[in-house]
Design an enzyme around this catalytic site. Structure first.
Site, PDB file in Angstrom:
ATOM      1  N   SER A 136       0.858  -1.189   0.000  1.00 29.78           N
ATOM      2  CA  SER A 136       0.000   0.000   0.000  1.00 29.78           C
ATOM      3  C   SER A 136       0.892   1.236   0.000  1.00 29.78           C
ATOM      4  O   SER A 136       1.765   1.381   0.859  1.00 29.78           O
ATOM      5  CB  SER A 136      -0.896  -0.005   1.241  1.00 29.78           C
ATOM      6  OG  SER A 136      -1.701   1.158   1.285  1.00 29.78           O
ATOM      7  N   LYS A 162      -1.287  -1.159  -4.339  1.00 30.12           N
ATOM      8  CA  LYS A 162      -2.423  -0.306  -3.972  1.00 30.12           C
ATOM      9  C   LYS A 162      -1.930   1.116  -3.819  1.00 30.12           C
ATOM     10  O   LYS A 162      -0.952   1.368  -3.107  1.00 30.12           O
ATOM     11  CB  LYS A 162      -3.066  -0.776  -2.669  1.00 30.12           C
ATOM     12  CG  LYS A 162      -4.252   0.099  -2.245  1.00 30.12           C
ATOM     13  CD  LYS A 162      -5.041  -0.503  -1.093  1.00 30.12           C
ATOM     14  CE  LYS A 162      -4.495  -0.118   0.243  1.00 30.12           C
ATOM     15  NZ  LYS A 162      -5.389  -0.540   1.348  1.00 30.12           N
ATOM     16  N   LYS A 164      -3.164   5.192  -2.934  1.00 26.13           N
ATOM     17  CA  LYS A 164      -4.200   6.041  -2.368  1.00 26.13           C
ATOM     18  C   LYS A 164      -4.586   7.108  -3.386  1.00 26.13           C
ATOM     19  O   LYS A 164      -3.725   7.657  -4.086  1.00 26.13           O
ATOM     20  CB  LYS A 164      -3.697   6.716  -1.086  1.00 26.13           C
ATOM     21  CG  LYS A 164      -3.302   5.732   0.020  1.00 26.13           C
ATOM     22  CD  LYS A 164      -4.513   5.092   0.666  1.00 26.13           C
ATOM     23  CE  LYS A 164      -4.113   4.222   1.839  1.00 26.13           C
ATOM     24  NZ  LYS A 164      -5.274   3.663   2.559  1.00 26.13           N
ATOM     25  N   ASP A 189      -7.343   3.106  -3.526  1.00 29.26           N
ATOM     26  CA  ASP A 189      -8.036   3.233  -2.243  1.00 29.26           C
ATOM     27  C   ASP A 189      -8.364   4.696  -2.005  1.00 29.26           C
ATOM     28  O   ASP A 189      -7.469   5.537  -1.912  1.00 29.26           O
ATOM     29  CB  ASP A 189      -7.141   2.697  -1.122  1.00 29.26           C
ATOM     30  CG  ASP A 189      -7.818   2.727   0.243  1.00 29.26           C
ATOM     31  OD1 ASP A 189      -9.018   3.055   0.303  1.00 29.26           O
ATOM     32  OD2 ASP A 189      -7.150   2.422   1.244  1.00 29.26           O
ATOM     33  N   GLU A 214     -11.345   0.850  -3.650  1.00 31.32           N
ATOM     34  CA  GLU A 214     -11.689   0.587  -2.262  1.00 31.32           C
ATOM     35  C   GLU A 214     -12.349   1.797  -1.608  1.00 31.32           C
ATOM     36  O   GLU A 214     -11.808   2.906  -1.654  1.00 31.32           O
ATOM     37  CB  GLU A 214     -10.419   0.193  -1.506  1.00 31.32           C
ATOM     38  CG  GLU A 214     -10.671  -0.204  -0.061  1.00 31.32           C
ATOM     39  CD  GLU A 214      -9.386  -0.596   0.653  1.00 31.32           C
ATOM     40  OE1 GLU A 214      -9.469  -0.962   1.841  1.00 31.32           O
ATOM     41  OE2 GLU A 214      -8.309  -0.542   0.036  1.00 31.32           O
ATOM     42  N   ASP A 239     -14.585  -1.282   2.817  1.00 32.71           N
ATOM     43  CA  ASP A 239     -13.664  -1.335   3.946  1.00 32.71           C
ATOM     44  C   ASP A 239     -14.376  -0.748   5.157  1.00 32.71           C
ATOM     45  O   ASP A 239     -14.992  -1.460   5.947  1.00 32.71           O
ATOM     46  CB  ASP A 239     -12.388  -0.553   3.583  1.00 32.71           C
ATOM     47  CG  ASP A 239     -11.377  -0.418   4.722  1.00 32.71           C
ATOM     48  OD1 ASP A 239     -11.657  -0.910   5.840  1.00 32.71           O
ATOM     49  OD2 ASP A 239     -10.324   0.177   4.505  1.00 32.71           O
ATOM     50  N   LYS A 263     -10.485  -6.208   7.982  1.00 40.31           N
ATOM     51  CA  LYS A 263      -9.474  -5.735   8.927  1.00 40.31           C
ATOM     52  C   LYS A 263      -9.893  -6.204  10.318  1.00 40.31           C
ATOM     53  O   LYS A 263     -11.013  -5.938  10.757  1.00 40.31           O
ATOM     54  CB  LYS A 263      -9.353  -4.217   8.894  1.00 40.31           C
ATOM     55  CG  LYS A 263      -8.715  -3.682   7.624  1.00 40.31           C
ATOM     56  CD  LYS A 263      -8.651  -2.165   7.641  1.00 40.31           C
ATOM     57  CE  LYS A 263      -7.963  -1.645   6.379  1.00 40.31           C
ATOM     58  NZ  LYS A 263      -8.025  -0.168   6.286  1.00 40.31           N
ATOM     59  N   GLY A 291      -4.518  -3.495   5.888  1.00 40.80           N
ATOM     60  CA  GLY A 291      -3.544  -3.126   6.896  1.00 40.80           C
ATOM     61  C   GLY A 291      -3.855  -1.787   7.537  1.00 40.80           C
ATOM     62  O   GLY A 291      -4.531  -0.940   6.961  1.00 40.80           O
TER      63      GLY A 291
END
Length: 368
Positions: A136, A162, A164, A189, A214, A239, A263, A291
């Site tokens: 990530s 991944k 952001k 994400d 996400e 999520d 998670k 995570g």
């Protein structure tokens, strides 16, 4: 199993780099480490994933400490526990506060697997000997910086990238990534940075053949996500919206997503995480393990959970050295060609580096 003592420690660990998402930048991680000691002298370990500020959800380190000290620890100290699944029901009268509940439940799972002579992965019903993991990557100052990090991660063999995103750091950035890395498994994400009236930008994601986007919409939403999923080809992954198996059931029935990120802290512990995994397996919804910038204890719990069969997509559990100069477990979690070998020793399968724990601890308190 009788819990004779619980020790709470407040730790602070500095990250190797700034980690930026749509809701803030992290330069260090403060968290609670919990040690539960049974009548036979064994210690089980759990880690709170709550941040110092209520950015991700309403929980913080301080609220977790309060819940643990005033409600959860006293309940555990006065109860004889046969199996960790009992913790979920024991705490049911306390609403939400899932990260606090998960902290102590994780320690009980560690103790239980030690007492029964099996690895935490086996105690959970996991079968994999190795798990695939991705990486990530936070928002960077420049696209060029992001591309360099991705190149290194690809060279290191990580199975999924991944990144952001947020409005203003999305379409153009992803287009540049695809120009340089046209075939890598790539996901985005959003951490709830968009609203349904941004659907034109979210539809544009289809161009990039992402494995998923996400949590694009509000953190407590499953209605608008269903509307969005009907209008875009990119699979929506939920999520922050999923706090329980019941939340997952409703989201699946509404068509709010095609993937779910599990998670452990967000859903209240390993028992509830297993229930969500089993539901999704039954409904044909793939899951993966997200995570929360965990240190070693939380990272080992993620590894164990990911050995369950329906974790078919690489998770966020990168190597310890990706984030920390020195982790609090020995050996540290390592990744070879995008794979983590699952330990088969009883419990979490790693030793606690007490010297490192003491180095990072600036407050602790014991409860009997």
């Amino acid at each position: 199993m009788e819990i004779k003592e619980v020790v709470l420690r407040h730790l602070k660990m500095k990250l190797k780099f700034d980690f930026t998402t749509s809701f803030g930048t992290f330069r260090e991680k403060e968290f609670i480490l919990l040690e539960a000691k049974d009548e036979q002298g064994r210690s089980g370990w759990g880690e709170s994933v709550a941040f110092m500020s209520p950015w991700y959800n309403e929980e913080t380190l301080k609220t977790n400490w309060h819940l643990l000290e005033d409600f959860l620890i006293p309940e555990v100290l006065r109860t004889n526990i046969e199996h960790p699944d009992e913790i979920n029901k024991m705490f049911s009268a306390i609403r939400k506060n899932n990260m606090a509940k998960s902290t102590i439940e994780g320690a009980i799972w560690d103790l239980y697997s030690q007492r029964t002579g099996q690895s935490l992965a086996s105690a959970l019903g996991g079968t994999k000997k190795q798990i695939e993991v991705g990486i990530s990557i936070g928002i960077q100052e420049k696209v060029e910086d992001l591309l360099k990090i991705i190149e290194q991660a690809v060279n290191d063999g990580y199975k999924r990238i991944k990144v952001k995103i947020k409005p203003g750091w999305d379409i153009e950035v992803l287009r540049e990534i695809r120009k340089h890395f046209p075939t890598i498994p790539l996901m985005a994400d959003a951490n709830s940075a968009y609203r349904l009236n941004d659907i034109h930008r979210l539809k544009a994601l289809d161009e990039f053949h992402l494995t998923m986007v996400e949590q694009p919409l509000a953190s407590d939403d499953i209605i608008d996500h269903a509307t969005l999923q009907r209008q875009i080809e990119t699979p929506v992954c939920l999520d922050e919206s999923i706090h329980s198996c019941e939340d997952a059931r409703k989201a699946i029935e509404l068509g709010s997503c095609k993937v779910i990120n599990i998670k452990i802290g967000r859903v209240g512990g390993l028992t509830e995480a297993k229930r969500i995994h089993d539901l999704c397996a039954d409904k044909g919804i793939p899951v993966w393990c997200g995570g929360m910038l965990e240190a070693g204890i939380g990272r080992t719990h993620n590894v164990a959970l990911t050995t369950l069969t329906n974790f078919t997509m690489p998770g966020d559990t990168a190597a310890s050295s990706r984030y920390w100069v020195k982790d609090i477990i020995k050996p540290e979690v390592t990744v070879e060609n995008g794979l983590i070998t699952v330990p088969d020793r009883p419990g979490i399968g790693y030793d606690i580096d007490i010297e490192a724990v003491n180095e990072y601890t600036f407050f602790e308190k014991s409860y009997r």
